[in-house]
Motif scaffolding. Structure first.
Motif, PDB file in Angstrom:
ATOM      1  N   HIS A 127       0.871  -1.182   0.000  1.00  0.00           N
ATOM      2  CA  HIS A 127       0.000   0.000   0.000  1.00  0.00           C
ATOM      3  C   HIS A 127       0.906   1.229   0.000  1.00  0.00           C
ATOM      4  O   HIS A 127       1.710   1.394   0.930  1.00  0.00           O
ATOM      5  CB  HIS A 127      -0.895   0.038   1.242  1.00  0.00           C
ATOM      6  N   GLY A 186      -3.160   3.892   6.055  1.00  0.00           N
ATOM      7  CA  GLY A 186      -4.557   3.510   6.163  1.00  0.00           C
ATOM      8  C   GLY A 186      -4.899   2.978   7.537  1.00  0.00           C
ATOM      9  O   GLY A 186      -4.020   2.744   8.373  1.00  0.00           O
ATOM     10  N   ALA A 246       2.277   0.365   5.167  1.00  0.00           N
ATOM     11  CA  ALA A 246       2.385   1.408   4.143  1.00  0.00           C
ATOM     12  C   ALA A 246       3.793   1.394   3.569  1.00  0.00           C
ATOM     13  O   ALA A 246       4.750   1.040   4.249  1.00  0.00           O
ATOM     14  CB  ALA A 246       2.084   2.776   4.741  1.00  0.00           C
ATOM     15  N   TYR A 254      -8.119   4.722   3.493  1.00  0.00           N
ATOM     16  CA  TYR A 254      -6.788   5.097   3.013  1.00  0.00           C
ATOM     17  C   TYR A 254      -6.727   6.595   2.751  1.00  0.00           C
ATOM     18  O   TYR A 254      -7.676   7.178   2.225  1.00  0.00           O
ATOM     19  CB  TYR A 254      -6.441   4.361   1.710  1.00  0.00           C
ATOM     20  N   VAL A 307      -4.793   2.060  -4.261  1.00  0.00           N
ATOM     21  CA  VAL A 307      -4.623   1.828  -2.821  1.00  0.00           C
ATOM     22  C   VAL A 307      -3.864   0.531  -2.551  1.00  0.00           C
ATOM     23  O   VAL A 307      -3.310   0.353  -1.471  1.00  0.00           O
ATOM     24  CB  VAL A 307      -5.960   1.848  -2.059  1.00  0.00           C
TER      25      VAL A 307
END
Length: 146
Positions: free
Chosen positions: A77, A81, A112, A133, A141
């Motif tokens: 990602h 988030g 992340a 997110y 995402v």
């Protein structure tokens, strides 16, 4: 009723409405909402320090229903988030020795950056989760790892 009576009727109805408002309990006696912070984080559950991507900000909220036994492909990602498990049991794995198990009612800051991971529904029923997110416009995402 003739036209001359209308202003009097409107004044009377307005007064009744105002008087009704005055009869309500003062707001200090009304029930107040309960506000509870579920997650506030500067880093993910596995220690990734959060940084926002450059560009026009875009927020996304996903509702995911994962069947029992479902396992995501390995992915990353690019943005921070937060996930909240509505129902079910999940296990997220970064490395064999770095896993996170969550169940109904749990919330956690997602991974992340360039951290490959997968998540799996380890329960006997569908898992339902919401994931929020904070990324940038046009950026996916989730990025599959090849």
């Amino acid at each position: 009723m003739n036209r001359a009576s209308w202003p009097a009727v409107i004044t009377l109805l307005s007064s009744i409405g105002l008087f009704g408002c005055l009869l309500q309990k003062p707001s200090s006696e009304m029930k107040k909402p309960v506000v509870e912070t579920l997650v506030s984080a500067t880093a993910s559950w596995n220690g990734d320090i959060y940084a926002y991507p450059k560009g026009q900000a875009e927020i996304t909220l996903l509702r995911i229903i994962a069947p029992s036994g479902f396992r995501t492909p390995v992915h990353t990602h690019p943005q921070p988030g937060i996930a909240h498990v509505i129902k079910g049991d999940l296990e997220c794995v970064v490395k064999a020795d770095k896993t996170l198990r969550v169940s109904s009612g749990d919330s956690f800051p997602t991974t992340a950056g360039d951290v490959p991971h997968y998540c799996e529904n380890i329960g006997k029923q569908d898992a339902i989760l919401h994931i929020f997110y904070a990324g940038s416009q046009g950026q996916p995402v989730t990025i599959p790892v090849k």
